[in-house]
Design a protein around this motif. Structure first.
Motif, PDB file in Angstrom:
ATOM      1  N   GLU A 197      -6.283  -0.384  -4.270  1.00 33.93           N
ATOM      2  CA  GLU A 197      -7.284  -0.253  -5.333  1.00 33.93           C
ATOM      3  C   GLU A 197      -8.160   0.978  -5.098  1.00 33.93           C
ATOM      4  O   GLU A 197      -8.484   1.711  -6.049  1.00 33.93           O
ATOM      5  CB  GLU A 197      -8.127  -1.524  -5.448  1.00 33.93           C
ATOM      6  N   GLY A 198      -8.548   1.228  -3.860  1.00 32.00           N
ATOM      7  CA  GLY A 198      -9.333   2.422  -3.568  1.00 32.00           C
ATOM      8  C   GLY A 198      -8.547   3.687  -3.856  1.00 32.00           C
ATOM      9  O   GLY A 198      -9.073   4.659  -4.415  1.00 32.00           O
ATOM     10  N   PHE A 199      -7.268   3.672  -3.486  1.00 37.01           N
ATOM     11  CA  PHE A 199      -6.400   4.818  -3.751  1.00 37.01           C
ATOM     12  C   PHE A 199      -6.291   5.071  -5.250  1.00 37.01           C
ATOM     13  O   PHE A 199      -6.468   6.193  -5.736  1.00 37.01           O
ATOM     14  CB  PHE A 199      -5.016   4.548  -3.149  1.00 37.01           C
ATOM     15  N   LEU A 222       0.823  -1.207   0.000  1.00 36.31           N
ATOM     16  CA  LEU A 222       0.000   0.000   0.000  1.00 36.31           C
ATOM     17  C   LEU A 222       0.859   1.260   0.000  1.00 36.31           C
ATOM     18  O   LEU A 222       0.900   2.003  -0.980  1.00 36.31           O
ATOM     19  CB  LEU A 222      -0.952  -0.006   1.198  1.00 36.31           C
ATOM     20  N   LEU A 223       1.587   1.489   1.079  1.00 33.00           N
ATOM     21  CA  LEU A 223       2.350   2.731   1.183  1.00 33.00           C
ATOM     22  C   LEU A 223       3.480   2.792   0.160  1.00 33.00           C
ATOM     23  O   LEU A 223       3.766   3.865  -0.390  1.00 33.00           O
ATOM     24  CB  LEU A 223       2.896   2.886   2.605  1.00 33.00           C
ATOM     25  N   GLY A 224       4.124   1.654  -0.106  1.00 32.19           N
ATOM     26  CA  GLY A 224       5.198   1.655  -1.104  1.00 32.19           C
ATOM     27  C   GLY A 224       4.684   2.024  -2.475  1.00 32.19           C
ATOM     28  O   GLY A 224       5.307   2.815  -3.207  1.00 32.19           O
ATOM     29  N   THR A 271      -4.148   2.022 -14.686  1.00 32.65           N
ATOM     30  CA  THR A 271      -4.841   0.741 -14.763  1.00 32.65           C
ATOM     31  C   THR A 271      -4.459  -0.137 -13.580  1.00 32.65           C
ATOM     32  O   THR A 271      -3.271  -0.316 -13.288  1.00 32.65           O
ATOM     33  CB  THR A 271      -4.502   0.004 -16.069  1.00 32.65           C
ATOM     34  N   ILE A 272      -5.465  -0.672 -12.895  1.00 36.17           N
ATOM     35  CA  ILE A 272      -5.247  -1.621 -11.807  1.00 36.17           C
ATOM     36  C   ILE A 272      -5.255  -3.020 -12.420  1.00 36.17           C
ATOM     37  O   ILE A 272      -6.254  -3.452 -12.979  1.00 36.17           O
ATOM     38  CB  ILE A 272      -6.360  -1.509 -10.752  1.00 36.17           C
ATOM     39  N   SER A 316      -4.125  -4.639   2.257  1.00 40.82           N
ATOM     40  CA  SER A 316      -3.217  -3.775   1.490  1.00 40.82           C
ATOM     41  C   SER A 316      -3.689  -3.621   0.049  1.00 40.82           C
ATOM     42  O   SER A 316      -3.587  -2.539  -0.538  1.00 40.82           O
ATOM     43  CB  SER A 316      -1.793  -4.343   1.530  1.00 40.82           C
ATOM     44  N   LYS A 317      -4.215  -4.681  -0.542  1.00 39.79           N
ATOM     45  CA  LYS A 317      -4.643  -4.621  -1.938  1.00 39.79           C
ATOM     46  C   LYS A 317      -5.972  -3.895  -2.120  1.00 39.79           C
ATOM     47  O   LYS A 317      -6.146  -3.135  -3.077  1.00 39.79           O
ATOM     48  CB  LYS A 317      -4.719  -6.036  -2.530  1.00 39.79           C
TER      49      LYS A 317
END
Length: 281
Positions: free
Chosen positions: A156-158, A108-110, A174-175, A151-152
């Motif tokens: 995805e929300g971010f 997430l943060l990375g 693109t996710i 984390s995933k």
């Protein structure tokens, strides 16, 4: 037309496959990894079309430095691939605080750090594409993967939000959602001592399926890598790119169930809305 790519996590898995395929077709690649020596075997064949750097996405200073240096050395980067990832395979009570911290820091943060570091460069050049590698587990869940899912689902929300914000700058996002694939990722999962209270339930069932080899890995990593390249080559960036028969089936089932649950609570949801005074007062 050749492209220039910046890819994280290139020492193995999709990152390595992407790097090999892109170099073979004539593109330039900025390959970053915690162990950049893992891609040095490609330099003899591809020379200065391969740029590499050490990058641990948990280190925000290292992220900024690697991104800035890649753009400075290569002049432009057309596609940024956020691929570095880490997983912990444990039930909710089994994982340690450090294991939880690392999976969130990396996935997430990375990923957030890499996107934030790249965006000023992409905005200045007026174009670019970001591929955020997620998983089918960014929209559905499996026992023993709660922290990985956290984390995933978070990234995805971010990314879904960021895609709206950066579209006016000519930048697409693109996710990418691969399903279960034999890339070696499963063997690198962090684990924890098993609690018997959880071993008898769904968490234990999933653990045994992995141990016995009955947890299916139905997808071809080479085809997934090529599908990611094809998507980045396209004129428009889809918000999500589902890749895998299991991804399609499991995500569709999850979305269908969530929609049914939402509809079941329709009357309750509407009941708490502020009612307009019919007299207009």
């Amino acid at each position: 037309m050749t492209k220039t790519w910046f890819i994280t996590g290139t020492s193995s898995g999709f990152g390595r496959l992407l790097t090999e395929r892109l170099l073979a077709r004539g593109d330039r690649v900025a390959a970053t990894a915690r162990r950049p020596e893992a891609v040095q075997d490609l330099r003899a064949e591809y020379g200065d079309r391969l740029w590499s750097a050490r990058l641990d996405v948990e280190d925000r200073h290292q992220v900024q430095q690697a991104v800035d240096e890649a753009f400075a050395a290569l002049g432009t980067v057309d596609v940024v691939v956020n691929n570095a990832g880490h997983g912990v395979f444990a039930s909710v009570e089994e994982a340690s605080d450090e294991q939880i911290r690392r999976v969130v820091e990396t996935n997430l943060l990375g990923s957030v750090r890499v996107i934030r570091a790249a965006l000023p460069h992409l905005r200045r050049q007026g174009h670019g594409r970001i591929l955020q590698v997620s998983t089918s587990g960014g929209q559905t869940t499996y026992p023993n993967f709660s922290y990985y899912h956290a984390s995933k689902w978070g990234i995805e929300g971010f990314c879904e939000t960021v895609a709206q914000e950066i579209a006016p700058f000519g930048i697409g996002l693109t996710i990418v959602e691969p399903g279960a694939t034999p890339t070696g990722f499963g063997g690198a999962l962090a684990t924890a001592p098993v609690m018997p209270e959880y071993d008898a339930g769904p968490a234990g069932d999933t653990r045994r399926a992995l141990a016995e080899g009955t947890f299916r890995l139905p997808n071809d990593p080479e085809r997934i890598a090529q599908a990611m390249i094809d998507s980045a080559d396209g004129e428009t960036a889809p918000l999500r790119l589902p890749l895998g028969s299991d991804t399609y089936a499991h995500v569709r089932a999850s979305l269908t169930a969530r929609l049914a649950e939402l509809d079941a609570h329709r009357d309750t949801a509407l009941s708490v809305a502020v009612q307009e005074d019919p007299a207009g007062i």
